[in-house]
Design an enzyme around this catalytic site. Structure first.
Site, PDB file in Angstrom:
ATOM      1  CE  LYS A 198      -8.933  42.724 -24.621  1.00  0.00           C
ATOM      2  NZ  LYS A 198      -8.747  43.551 -23.455  1.00  0.00           N
TER       3      LYS A 198
HETATM    4  C1  LIG Z   1      -7.226  43.462 -23.126  1.00  0.00           C
HETATM    5  C2  LIG Z   1      -6.419  44.614 -22.764  1.00  0.00           C
HETATM    6  C3  LIG Z   1      -5.081  44.741 -23.178  1.00  0.00           C
HETATM    7  C4  LIG Z   1      -4.344  43.698 -23.988  1.00  0.00           C
HETATM    8  O1  LIG Z   1      -4.494  42.409 -23.567  1.00  0.00           O
HETATM    9  P1  LIG Z   1      -3.806  41.168 -24.300  1.00  0.00           P
HETATM   10  O2  LIG Z   1      -4.323  40.013 -23.540  1.00  0.00           O
HETATM   11  O3  LIG Z   1      -2.337  41.341 -24.205  1.00  0.00           O
HETATM   12  O4  LIG Z   1      -4.245  41.175 -25.733  1.00  0.00           O
HETATM   13  C5  LIG Z   1      -4.411  45.896 -22.862  1.00  0.00           C
HETATM   14  N1  LIG Z   1      -4.988  46.884 -22.163  1.00  0.00           N
HETATM   15  C6  LIG Z   1      -6.258  46.804 -21.746  1.00  0.00           C
HETATM   16  C7  LIG Z   1      -6.853  47.952 -21.014  1.00  0.00           C
HETATM   17  C8  LIG Z   1      -7.017  45.663 -22.015  1.00  0.00           C
HETATM   18  O5  LIG Z   1      -8.276  45.577 -21.574  1.00  0.00           O
END
Ligand SMILES: *Cc1c(COP(=O)(O)O)cnc(C)c1O
Length: 386
Positions: free
Chosen positions: A183
């Site tokens: 992210k």
């Molecule tokens: C990254 C992401 C999440 C959460 O991911 P985690 O690995 O649980 O932190 C949720 N929704 C979307 C659209 C994502 O891209």
């Protein structure tokens, strides 16, 4: 296989490593001052009164569902062209995900498809700001209001994105952010739920900590474990906590978010310059009137005449040249875990886009030479496919 140019890579400074190490020299490794600071900083950044740190974006979605009392018998409209956690969170609480199609230009959930999916059982809508591009809330908020639906913003890919100068995550009944290493900012693992509702925030804070409600907001107890409420579990909770080390890293990363978002935008612009005018490719929009994009990944689409097999071949050919790419996203309704949804979902745009999408290497520290190499090889490979 180790690729010469990875798809993504974390960007951690020496100051960030030092901030994490400093926490390890204190006695508070969980539920301490760094959590409070990180929550306050996120709330201020998004522009909402409350933020609650959790162990992942998925945990945040799950607790948002619970705190908003979505459950058995409820339908929740979600996109299929997104990360599987979005629909999983609906199933965790016994509710039913109902898939809506996306808009081919924005790759975000399509408001007409949302309206068509509404039934008397529809309780909520999860809007994802896909790849950091703000969803069409100008249309979706009035639809939610008209049908009395809760609106949850999945802003996990879109920290810092804006609509009309207002940051995403602040529009819905709850907004969810995530800090996985790919992210825009990372805590290793982690997430944050933001909300305007003090009740929702209090409930989520309890649910992430085994169902304990804070009886000691002034912090009189020396540690959370010594407070009177540590063995009072008001409801069935979870351990979805975010450690002090993670919060220290998140705080440092958030402090330089503008620099990070500017760098990512510059990378996206460079890609568009180098790939622009190639009729084999559909590129993402860069300048959006009245909106700010927060670049999560850089996705190109092969032109309509290409097939999924062509896309897969391009991916293999790039890998053979040491360039890692990703297939964002394989639609949720086509996953084996969603076999029961396959027949009911007619999602033409989702399936067409997903078959031809390719994520290119995209991370803060990518060099101009690496970007040029990716584009050169991609152009060459595309010519050999057709
Ligand atoms: C990254 C992401 C999440 C959460 O991911 P985690 O690995 O649980 O932190 C949720 N929704 C979307 C659209 C994502 O891209």
């Amino acid at each position: 296989m180790e690729h010469e140019i990875p798809l993504s890579a974390p960007d951690i400074t020496e100051a960030e490593i030092e901030a994490v190490a400093a926490v390890l020299r204190t006695p508070r490794l969980s539920l301490g001052p760094k959590l409070q600071e990180f929550e306050a900083a996120m709330a201020a950044y998004v522009g909402v009164p409350h933020a609650v740190g959790v162990s992942s974006g998925t945990a945040g979605l799950h607790l948002a569902m619970l705190a908003l009392e979505i459950g058995a018998g409820d339908e929740v409209i979600v996109p299929s062209f997104t990360f599987v956690a979005v629909a999983n969170a609906v199933r965790y609480v016994g509710a039913m995900p109902v898939f809506a199609d996306i808009d081919a230009a924005t790759l975000n959930i399509d408001s007409k498809s949302v309206e068509a999916a509404i039934t008397p059982r529809t309780r909520a809508l999860i809007v994802v700001h896909t790849f950091g591009r703000p969803a069409d809330l100008t249309s979706l908020l009035p639809i939610a209001e008209r049908h009395n639906l809760l609106l949850i913003e999945d802003a996990c890919e879109a920290i810092g994105a804006e609509i009309g100068g207002r940051r995403v995550g602040s529009f819905g009944d709850a907004g969810v952010f995530a800090f996985y290493p790919n992210k825009q900012i990372t805590t290793g693992e982690g997430g944050m739920v933001v909300t305007r509702s003090a009740d929702v925030a209090r409930r989520i804070a309890a649910l992430r900590n085994h169902g304990r409600y804070e009886s000691d907001p002034a912090g009189i107890a020396q540690t959370p474990e010594s407070s009177g409420s540590w063995f009072e579990h008001a409801e069935l909770g979870f351990n979805y906590r975010l450690s002090e080390m993670q919060c220290a890293l998140g705080l440092e990363q958030l402090a330089r978010i503008e620099e990070i978002l500017a760098r990512r935008e510059a990378i996206a612009r460079r890609y568009c310059e180098l790939l622009g005018g190639d009729s084999n490719l559909i590129l993402p929009a860069i300048d959006l009137p009245d909106q700010r994009l927060s670049w999560f990944v850089f996705i190109v689409r092969l032109a309509e005449r290409f097939s999924q097999a062509d896309r897969d071949r391009v991916q293999r050919d790039l890998a053979a040249e040491g360039i890692a790419t990703g297939r964002y996203f394989a639609p949720i309704h086509l996953q084996p875990a969603y076999a029961a949804w396959r027949q009911s979902a007619r999602l033409q745009v989702t399936e067409s886009v997903a078959a031809r999408a390719l994520a290119l290497p995209f991370f803060n520290r990518i060099t101009n030479e690496q970007i040029e190499r990716v584009c050169g090889v991609l152009r060459r490979v595309l010519q050999s496919v057709r």
